[in-house]
Design an enzyme around this catalytic site. Sequence first.
Site, PDB file in Angstrom:
ATOM      1  N   ASP A  91       0.856  -1.187   0.000  1.00  0.00           N
ATOM      2  CA  ASP A  91       0.000   0.000   0.000  1.00  0.00           C
ATOM      3  C   ASP A  91       0.893   1.238   0.000  1.00  0.00           C
ATOM      4  OD1 ASP A  91       0.886   0.280   2.594  1.00  0.00           O
ATOM      5  OD2 ASP A  91      -1.039  -0.167   3.518  1.00  0.00           O
ATOM      6  N   SER A  92       0.316   2.384  -0.270  1.00  0.00           N
ATOM      7  CA  SER A  92       1.106   3.582  -0.548  1.00  0.00           C
ATOM      8  C   SER A  92       1.560   4.330   0.694  1.00  0.00           C
ATOM      9  CB  SER A  92       0.286   4.547  -1.405  1.00  0.00           C
ATOM     10  OG  SER A  92      -0.783   5.097  -0.650  1.00  0.00           O
ATOM     11  N   GLY A  93       1.006   3.991   1.854  1.00  0.00           N
ATOM     12  CA  GLY A  93       1.263   4.748   3.072  1.00  0.00           C
ATOM     13  C   GLY A  93       0.235   5.827   3.324  1.00  0.00           C
ATOM     14  N   GLY A  94      -0.609   6.090   2.353  1.00  0.00           N
ATOM     15  CA  GLY A  94      -1.588   7.170   2.482  1.00  0.00           C
ATOM     16  C   GLY A  94      -2.550   6.974   3.628  1.00  0.00           C
ATOM     17  N   PHE A  95      -3.071   5.766   3.801  1.00  0.00           N
ATOM     18  CA  PHE A  95      -4.062   5.517   4.857  1.00  0.00           C
ATOM     19  C   PHE A  95      -3.444   5.747   6.229  1.00  0.00           C
ATOM     20  CE2 PHE A  95      -6.075   2.729   7.976  1.00  0.00           C
ATOM     21  CZ  PHE A  95      -7.393   3.128   7.862  1.00  0.00           C
ATOM     22  N   ASP A 145      -2.530   8.346  -2.158  1.00  0.00           N
ATOM     23  CA  ASP A 145      -3.806   9.051  -2.169  1.00  0.00           C
ATOM     24  C   ASP A 145      -4.164   9.507  -0.765  1.00  0.00           C
ATOM     25  OD1 ASP A 145      -4.344   6.541  -1.043  1.00  0.00           O
ATOM     26  OD2 ASP A 145      -6.390   6.520  -1.785  1.00  0.00           O
ATOM     27  N   GLN A 188     -11.582   7.122  -5.332  1.00  0.00           N
ATOM     28  CA  GLN A 188     -12.092   7.752  -4.121  1.00  0.00           C
ATOM     29  C   GLN A 188     -13.434   8.430  -4.431  1.00  0.00           C
ATOM     30  OE1 GLN A 188     -11.151   7.417  -1.087  1.00  0.00           O
ATOM     31  NE2 GLN A 188      -9.062   6.621  -1.233  1.00  0.00           N
ATOM     32  N   ASP A 265      -7.660  -7.378   1.002  1.00  0.00           N
ATOM     33  CA  ASP A 265      -6.704  -7.532   2.090  1.00  0.00           C
ATOM     34  C   ASP A 265      -7.376  -7.039   3.358  1.00  0.00           C
ATOM     35  OD1 ASP A 265      -5.231  -4.856   3.350  1.00  0.00           O
ATOM     36  OD2 ASP A 265      -6.238  -4.484   1.442  1.00  0.00           O
ATOM     37  N   CYS A 303     -12.201 -28.047   8.317  1.00  0.00           N
ATOM     38  CA  CYS A 303     -10.914 -27.388   8.085  1.00  0.00           C
ATOM     39  C   CYS A 303      -9.755 -28.361   8.307  1.00  0.00           C
ATOM     40  CB  CYS A 303     -10.776 -26.185   9.017  1.00  0.00           C
ATOM     41  SG  CYS A 303      -9.231 -25.267   8.802  1.00  0.00           S
ATOM     42  N   CYS A 305      -6.460 -27.218   8.646  1.00  0.00           N
ATOM     43  CA  CYS A 305      -5.293 -26.504   9.166  1.00  0.00           C
ATOM     44  C   CYS A 305      -4.769 -27.211  10.427  1.00  0.00           C
ATOM     45  CB  CYS A 305      -5.650 -25.056   9.470  1.00  0.00           C
ATOM     46  SG  CYS A 305      -6.471 -24.795  11.060  1.00  0.00           S
ATOM     47  N   CYS A 308      -6.984 -27.185  13.575  1.00  0.00           N
ATOM     48  CA  CYS A 308      -8.165 -28.048  13.531  1.00  0.00           C
ATOM     49  C   CYS A 308      -7.799 -29.531  13.485  1.00  0.00           C
ATOM     50  CB  CYS A 308      -9.023 -27.689  12.323  1.00  0.00           C
ATOM     51  SG  CYS A 308      -9.778 -26.038  12.427  1.00  0.00           S
ATOM     52  N   HIS A 334      -5.336 -20.620  11.597  1.00  0.00           N
ATOM     53  CA  HIS A 334      -6.651 -21.117  11.174  1.00  0.00           C
ATOM     54  C   HIS A 334      -7.427 -20.067  10.378  1.00  0.00           C
ATOM     55  CE1 HIS A 334     -10.723 -22.613  11.109  1.00  0.00           C
ATOM     56  NE2 HIS A 334     -11.087 -21.442  11.608  1.00  0.00           N
TER      57      HIS A 334
END
Length: 372
Positions: A91-95, A145, A188, A265, A303, A305, A308, A334
């Site tokens: 990600d760009s770091g904007g958030f 952004d 946006q 994500d 499951c 994993c 489980c 899990h």
Amino acid sequence: MTLHWTHAATDGRARAGMLHTAHGEVPTPVFMPVGTAGTVKAMTADAVRSTGARMVLGNTYHLMLRPTAERVARLGGLHRFMDWHGPILTDSGGFQVMSLSGLRKMDEDGVTFQSHVDGSKHRLTPERSIEIQHLLGADVTMSFDECTPFPATHEEAAKSMRLSMRWAARGRKAFVERPGHGLFGIVQGSTFEDLRAESVAALTEIGFEGYAIGGLAVGEGQEAMFATLDFTTPMLPATHARYLMGVGKPADLLGAVRRGVDMFDCVIPTRSGRMGRAYTSRGQLNLRNAKYAEDDRPLDPDCSCPACRNHSRAYIHHLLKCEEMLGPMLLSWHNIHYYQALMARMREAILAGRFEAEAALIEHDWTKDGEA
């Protein structure tokens, strides 16, 4: 050839395809575990791979502060640094920068901010964000952004969106083209249809290898998020990948795939694992609850994993009560495994032309054993 997405099947508005990157192909729809600081929390890279995950996310803001993008580059890039040989999206770091509130100052050129770690001053511009992501070696680079806060007035959302579009154009010019790598633009406009349309038009005129939908999952609620997706995803090019940033819970993923989203994500599966929560094919469980103290069943009978296969709900409850780190590790493992299985199940249903029937089964099963 630059990074690109190819279409495999459509069922309603749900889509299956393939993202082609420098570090391999990724079937979509796909969920990317979040490796904020170069690691998916409480998991080794081998553990993440064992869940079926093909692509992970790294965080520009955190990595530029520690250990710095320049150091990661000197050490061979983020793939080598974190032992992840598949594709990485950064990600760009904007958030993160926008969430610093009193620690930042924004202008037309970019953002000056204080590190939450040591108070040191830093500067992020569209060009610098692209440079950092290049140093990290990201397969998918994100445009810098401003993540518009919610709620916002139409005027506030318009001003924020248009600044992001100007930054997107600058980032496109700064991006270094190379085989298997690409840059995504970020749509946006808050929950306003006309602003989302204006943003899509601006981004498609610039031209990107994929398009992300930003500014959602910021407090607007699922109903408003889905309503925004209802009018936004049809505006996006059908030939390119669509990425909904920072989403979400299993029901959010199902609803967004239904509306034509390809990539996701979120920190929820690992964060919930650290808090004692499990997402299963039969609903959500809080393993801290006393009722699990003698529950000998696995977290999820469907499951495979390690949590489980090898352990009971009672054992994981015990680990959490004793504050043993293995408890959050097993639950994180899990949850990521379940998310990958859910995405694979949806993809198979789309390819078979039975997405809605499968979605109804998934939603029905969530009520069997889960908690409100």
